[in-house]
Design a protein around this motif. Structure first.
Motif, mmCIF file in Angstrom:
data_model
loop_
_atom_site.group_PDB
_atom_site.id
_atom_site.type_symbol
_atom_site.label_atom_id
_atom_site.label_comp_id
_atom_site.label_asym_id
_atom_site.label_seq_id
_atom_site.Cartn_x
_atom_site.Cartn_y
_atom_site.Cartn_z
ATOM 1 N N PRO A 51 12.468 -11.417 14.930
ATOM 2 C CA PRO A 51 12.144 -11.130 13.523
ATOM 3 C C PRO A 51 11.749 -9.656 13.411
ATOM 4 O O PRO A 51 11.004 -9.141 14.232
ATOM 5 N N SER A 52 12.293 -8.984 12.430
ATOM 6 C CA SER A 52 12.000 -7.559 12.297
ATOM 7 C C SER A 52 10.619 -7.349 11.705
ATOM 8 O O SER A 52 10.086 -8.206 11.000
ATOM 9 N N ALA A 53 10.055 -6.199 12.019
ATOM 10 C CA ALA A 53 8.763 -5.834 11.446
ATOM 11 C C ALA A 53 8.968 -5.618 9.952
ATOM 12 O O ALA A 53 10.017 -5.178 9.518
ATOM 13 N N SER A 54 7.978 -5.930 9.177
ATOM 14 C CA SER A 54 8.104 -5.771 7.730
ATOM 15 C C SER A 54 8.252 -4.299 7.383
ATOM 16 O O SER A 54 7.846 -3.414 8.124
ATOM 17 N N SER A 55 8.834 -4.042 6.232
ATOM 18 C CA SER A 55 9.081 -2.664 5.821
ATOM 19 C C SER A 55 7.799 -1.941 5.423
ATOM 20 O O SER A 55 7.825 -0.747 5.149
ATOM 21 N N THR A 56 6.681 -2.648 5.388
ATOM 22 C CA THR A 56 5.418 -2.001 5.036
ATOM 23 C C THR A 56 4.908 -1.138 6.170
ATOM 24 O O THR A 56 4.002 -0.341 5.976
ATOM 25 N N ALA A 114 1.976 -5.683 11.619
ATOM 26 C CA ALA A 114 3.375 -6.121 11.652
ATOM 27 C C ALA A 114 4.079 -5.561 12.880
ATOM 28 O O ALA A 114 4.825 -6.270 13.561
ATOM 29 N N LYS A 115 3.837 -4.295 13.186
ATOM 30 C CA LYS A 115 4.456 -3.687 14.373
ATOM 31 C C LYS A 115 3.942 -4.344 15.645
ATOM 32 O O LYS A 115 4.703 -4.605 16.574
ATOM 33 N N GLN A 116 2.651 -4.610 15.688
ATOM 34 C CA GLN A 116 2.066 -5.247 16.863
ATOM 35 C C GLN A 116 2.658 -6.639 17.058
ATOM 36 O O GLN A 116 2.983 -7.032 18.177
ATOM 37 N N SER A 117 2.820 -7.388 15.980
ATOM 38 C CA SER A 117 3.413 -8.718 16.057
ATOM 39 C C SER A 117 4.861 -8.632 16.553
ATOM 40 O O SER A 117 5.293 -9.433 17.385
ATOM 41 N N HIS A 118 5.588 -7.657 16.044
ATOM 42 C CA HIS A 118 6.976 -7.461 16.453
ATOM 43 C C HIS A 118 7.056 -7.157 17.951
ATOM 44 O O HIS A 118 7.872 -7.746 18.678
ATOM 45 N N LEU A 119 6.217 -6.271 18.428
ATOM 46 C CA LEU A 119 6.218 -5.913 19.845
ATOM 47 C C LEU A 119 5.766 -7.072 20.726
ATOM 48 O O LEU A 119 6.291 -7.269 21.824
#
Length: 94
Positions: free
Chosen positions: A27-32, A37-42
């Motif tokens: 799932p991509s990080a949100s555009s915000t 969000a970046k931490q969740s993505h990583l």
């Protein structure tokens, strides 16, 4: 990058007689661009890499076993080498 875009963690195996794609959707990080969000993505990416590695290892092990069966019986020397793999073997003079 759009908020709903999909990313893939992917590895491709190719050989003269076979090809296989290993992939996991991320799932991509949100555009915000928020830190959370970046931490969740990583974190998701970090958890998928070992899964992908395991799938590749299982596949390659199966391929090696198939190759071994196709080559027929393993010679006695190869069997000894495999049995002693990673160990120092001192041959005694008789």
């Amino acid at each position: 990058m759009a908020a709903n875009s999909k990313l893939n963690l992917q590895a491709v195996y190719t050989a003269p007689d076979a090809a296989k794609i290993f992939a996991h959707e991320i799932p991509s990080a949100s555009s915000t661009d928020s830190f959370t969000a970046k931490q969740s993505h990583l974190t998701t990416l970090q958890s998928l890499v070992p899964k992908l590695q395991e799938e590749i290892n299982v596949f390659l092990t199966e391929r090696m076993e198939e190759d071994k069966k196709a080559q027929g019986a393993v010679s006695e020397m190869e069997a000894r080498e495999e049995e002693n793999y990673g160990e120092e073997v001192v041959e005694e003079d008789a």
